[in-house]
Design a protein around this motif. Structure first.
Motif, mmCIF file in Angstrom:
data_model
loop_
_atom_site.group_PDB
_atom_site.id
_atom_site.type_symbol
_atom_site.label_atom_id
_atom_site.label_comp_id
_atom_site.label_asym_id
_atom_site.label_seq_id
_atom_site.Cartn_x
_atom_site.Cartn_y
_atom_site.Cartn_z
ATOM 1 N N SER A 142 29.798 -31.292 -32.632
ATOM 2 C CA SER A 142 29.545 -29.860 -32.861
ATOM 3 C C SER A 142 30.795 -29.113 -33.303
ATOM 4 C CB SER A 142 28.951 -29.209 -31.613
ATOM 5 O OG SER A 142 29.880 -29.181 -30.571
ATOM 6 N N ASN A 143 31.972 -29.636 -32.972
ATOM 7 C CA ASN A 143 33.225 -28.999 -33.390
ATOM 8 C C ASN A 143 33.869 -29.701 -34.576
ATOM 9 O OD1 ASN A 143 33.952 -26.704 -31.452
ATOM 10 N ND2 ASN A 143 33.282 -28.324 -30.067
ATOM 11 N N LYS A 144 33.140 -30.678 -35.165
ATOM 12 C CA LYS A 144 33.599 -31.405 -36.355
ATOM 13 C C LYS A 144 34.973 -32.044 -36.156
ATOM 14 C CE LYS A 144 30.888 -28.588 -39.568
ATOM 15 N NZ LYS A 144 30.040 -27.913 -38.617
ATOM 16 N N LEU A 145 35.158 -32.646 -34.996
ATOM 17 C CA LEU A 145 36.412 -33.333 -34.704
ATOM 18 C C LEU A 145 36.347 -34.745 -35.268
ATOM 19 C CD1 LEU A 145 36.875 -32.176 -31.010
ATOM 20 C CD2 LEU A 145 38.089 -31.340 -33.022
ATOM 21 N N PRO A 146 37.480 -35.275 -35.738
ATOM 22 C CA PRO A 146 37.475 -36.625 -36.309
ATOM 23 C C PRO A 146 37.216 -37.696 -35.244
ATOM 24 C CG PRO A 146 39.697 -35.700 -36.299
ATOM 25 C CD PRO A 146 38.783 -34.621 -35.822
ATOM 26 N N PRO A 147 36.686 -38.841 -35.678
ATOM 27 C CA PRO A 147 36.357 -39.912 -34.738
ATOM 28 C C PRO A 147 37.537 -40.381 -33.891
ATOM 29 C CG PRO A 147 35.395 -40.379 -36.889
ATOM 30 C CD PRO A 147 36.266 -39.163 -37.049
ATOM 31 N N ASP A 148 38.747 -40.405 -34.460
ATOM 32 C CA ASP A 148 39.889 -40.867 -33.662
ATOM 33 C C ASP A 148 40.201 -39.912 -32.509
ATOM 34 O OD1 ASP A 148 40.795 -39.047 -35.653
ATOM 35 O OD2 ASP A 148 42.843 -39.768 -35.463
ATOM 36 N N THR A 149 39.922 -38.629 -32.694
ATOM 37 C CA THR A 149 40.101 -37.668 -31.603
ATOM 38 C C THR A 149 39.079 -37.937 -30.510
ATOM 39 O OG1 THR A 149 40.986 -35.999 -33.101
ATOM 40 C CG2 THR A 149 40.143 -35.212 -30.986
#
Length: 140
Positions: free
Chosen positions: A29-36
């Motif tokens: 929902s916050n469009k954070l990258p997969p590594d995060t």
């Protein structure tokens, strides 16, 4: 969708899966990258496992509070419990170059957390442990 999420978990290892799903939804929902998302999940799993396995001297049910939010370009996870006082920042870094059979048990999970998060802080507030972890977030 930058809101603060509060989750109350029981001190049961099955709760880690529920928390992992919550982190995945938060990252999506916050469009954070997969590594995060990976770093957040790994770090929180290690911390929760330690609390569930070692923080309490009884077999009673205890509540662990997890807060998840974004502030100033960082994702924060706050973990609060009423377990025994334990400052993970004081745990010695294991010698990962020694053969595994020569290493003492413990410390590797905390080592992983320290390497995957950008900021860690610990406080003992009365009868509560509070661990604050933060990871820089690419919010573009």
């Amino acid at each position: 969708m930058n809101k603060k999420i509060l989750v109350e978990l029981k001190n049961n290892l099955t709760e880690i899966g529920r928390m992992s799903e919550t982190i995945d939804e938060f990252c999506t929902s916050n469009k954070l990258p997969p590594d995060t998302g990976f770093a957040l999940n790994l770090s929180l799993e290690e911390v929760l496992t330690n609390i569930i396995k070692y923080a309490y001297d009884d077999n009673d049910e205890h509540i662990i509070i997890v807060r998840l939010y974004i502030n100033r370009g960082q994702v924060y996870i706050e973990v609060e419990d009423k377990g025994k006082p334990f400052n993970p920042l004081e745990v010695e870094t294991p010698d990962i170059h020694k053969p595994i059979e020569e290493r003492p048990i413990g410390g590797l999970g905390i080592h992983l957390v320290k390497n995957h998060m950008d900021f860690l802080d610990y406080k003992r507030n009365g009868d509560r442990n509070l661990l604050i972890m933060a990871k820089k977030a690419d919010l573009s």
